[in-house]
Enzyme design. Structure first.
Site, PDB file in Angstrom:
ATOM      1  N   ASP A 149      26.927  35.568  37.714  1.00  0.00           N
ATOM      2  CA  ASP A 149      26.143  34.619  38.500  1.00  0.00           C
ATOM      3  C   ASP A 149      25.291  35.320  39.548  1.00  0.00           C
ATOM      4  O   ASP A 149      25.375  36.532  39.737  1.00  0.00           O
ATOM      5  CB  ASP A 149      27.089  33.627  39.185  1.00  0.00           C
ATOM      6  N   TYR A 229      37.652  42.135  36.355  1.00  0.00           N
ATOM      7  CA  TYR A 229      36.883  41.863  37.577  1.00  0.00           C
ATOM      8  C   TYR A 229      37.648  42.361  38.799  1.00  0.00           C
ATOM      9  O   TYR A 229      38.880  42.409  38.804  1.00  0.00           O
ATOM     10  CB  TYR A 229      36.633  40.361  37.736  1.00  0.00           C
TER      11      TYR A 229
END
Length: 471
Positions: A149, A229
């Site tokens: 994003d 992540y």
């Protein structure tokens, strides 16, 4: 004659040869430039017999009086970039590129984003500028591992696509896939140094860190085994042990629809497998505050899933929620997603994407140093030699090191600005500058289980079906 003197003489002769060769290349370049400037090939191609066009137009009734008088044709609008179809005679190969980027100034990774710039748009600009693309975009079999994003960074994003190649011995199935990248041999050219070539034109906050040949059925998205992540945060007033206990509850295959932004149009299965979860300190402190990172590894993740999980974990670490809230949110049969804000995007980093058998390499131009200068200059131009003498791996390392130094310098400036301010008065931390000294009341926390909930997947689908019927 001493050995050192012989080496000096040999070096001088090579320098003389180099200087003469540079002059020869400059003369040849001037001749070719002169010939190119006087070339009228494009004009002849575009020129059409006027009489033939006129007769054809009259037969079809397509010419008006103005066009019969002038006989002029409207110039076609020029499109930016270059026509990739003219490169079709070049060999190509299917490769995977490992990409890192600092996402703060980008509106996400995907080119389909409504805003510009995106990381993908900058990569394709670089590919066009370096003439590495061959054919239309639908023909290059492009895939990406993940769509990060706006503001999210990555050090291990992976994309795959067909690129121009020097190797003519690669068949349609990309026969050399998975093998070690071949170096240049006598009579056989090595591969294009994709890392060096692309990093030479990409912006500073995007870098290609490696490439690897892959089979033609490879997909950066569907061939990925796992994604990892990291989320960085300061440990101020957080109970890390309780956060880690709660985070372990996320491990395993669960329905994570209460930990994501639901997309009922494209996503119908919300079960995902989280493989590992850990919280660990980083090698960074500031004024006694320790920087930590949450590391989460999974087979795949839903839209905003990591940021939603981190947001709930922060509530638990602050003592606002109990670790059992994780169990409640994972029980999607009895609970819809309560409304809550996601964690900020800037601290999130796509750390790595795992694939079977892929070995990314940062190819080097130092192999040219092992060859005699006479052979080198007989096969390569001066510009090519200057570029290839720089090791792509060393150049990448130097760039990243320089960026780290730059950010440390910026941090030092902000620190000096912080120190130059007068110390806060007692109780000022609880007062708003615009409230005339009135103490601010902290917003009370509403438990997640008591909050308004978002529409369920079934409700969203029903709404979509109703909209279709009305249309």
């Amino acid at each position: 004659m001493p050995e050192e003197a012989v080496e000096v003489i040999d070096l001088r002769s090579q320098i003389t040869f180099l200087q003469n060769r540079v002059k020869e290349l400059e003369e040849e370049n001037a001749k070719f430039s002169s010939r190119l400037s006087s070339c009228r090939c494009n004009e002849l191609k575009e020129k059409k017999p006027k009489e033939k066009c006129k007769n054809l137009g009259e037969e079809r009734g397509e010419m008006n009086s103005g066009s019969r008088k002038s006989g002029r044709k409207k110039a076609a609008p020029k499109t930016p970039g270059y026509d990739t179809r003219i490169m079709n005679h070049h060999p190509r190969r299917y490769v995977a590129l490992k990409v890192m980027y600092f996402g703060q100034r980008f509106y996400g990774f995907s080119l389909e984003a409504q805003m510009d710039p995106t990381v993908e748009s900058e990569i394709f600009k670089a590919l066009e500028k370096t003439r590495l693309l061959i054919g239309e975009k639908k023909e290059i079999q492009y895939s990406r591992c993940g769509r990060t994003d706006k503001g999210v960074s990555a050090v291990g994003q992976v994309i795959a696509l067909y690129l121009r190649s020097k190797r003519k011995d690669i068949d349609a199935h990309n026969k050399h896939s998975g093998e070690t990248v071949p170096e240049e041999q006598d009579g056989q050219p090595g591969e294009i140094d994709y890392v060096r070539v692309l990093n030479g034109v990409l912006p500073k906050d995007i870098r290609i860190v490696g490439w690897c040949p892959v089979p033609s059925d490879f997909s950066a998205r569907f061939s990925c085994l796992s994604r990892e992540y990291k989320y960085f945060f300061w440990s101020d007033n957080l109970n890390l042990s309780v956060m880690e206990t709660a985070g372990k509850k996320l491990i395993g295959e669960h329905d994570f629809r209460n930990f994501c932004k639901m997309d009922a149009v494209k996503v119908h299965n919300y079960r995902r497998n989280v493989m590992s979860f850990e919280i660990s300190p980083c090698n960074m402190r500031f004024q006694g505050h320790q920087l930590y990172a949450i590391k989460i590894k999974g087979s795949a993740f839903l839209w905003h899933q990591v940021r939603c999980m981190v947001a709930v974990l922060f509530m638990i670490g602050q003592g606002l929620e109990s670790p059992e809230v994780i169990d409640a949110l994972l029980d999607t049969r009895t609970l819809r997603k309560p409304q809550y804000l996601m964690a900020p995007e800037i601290p999130l980093v796509l750390l790595s994407c795992e694939f079977e058998g892929l070995k990314f390499s940062c190819s080097s131009g130092t192999r040219y140093l092992k060859r005699p200068l006479q052979i080198l200059f007989s096969r390569h131009s001066v510009v090519e030699i200057k570029q290839t003498l720089l090791d792509a791996g060393q150049a990448l390392h130097a760039h990243l090191e320089n960026e780290c130094r730059l950010y440390h310098l910026q941090a030092a400036i902000f620190h000096e600005a912080l120190l130059s301010h007068l110390p806060l008065s007692i109780g000022a931390e609880n007062k708003d500058a615009s409230s005339n000294g009135v103490t601010r009341k902290k917003a009370s926390h509403v438990p997640l289980m008591s909050r308004e909930t978002e529409p369920s997947y079934e409700e969203r689908r029903a709404k979509l079906e109703t909209a279709k019927l009305r249309a």
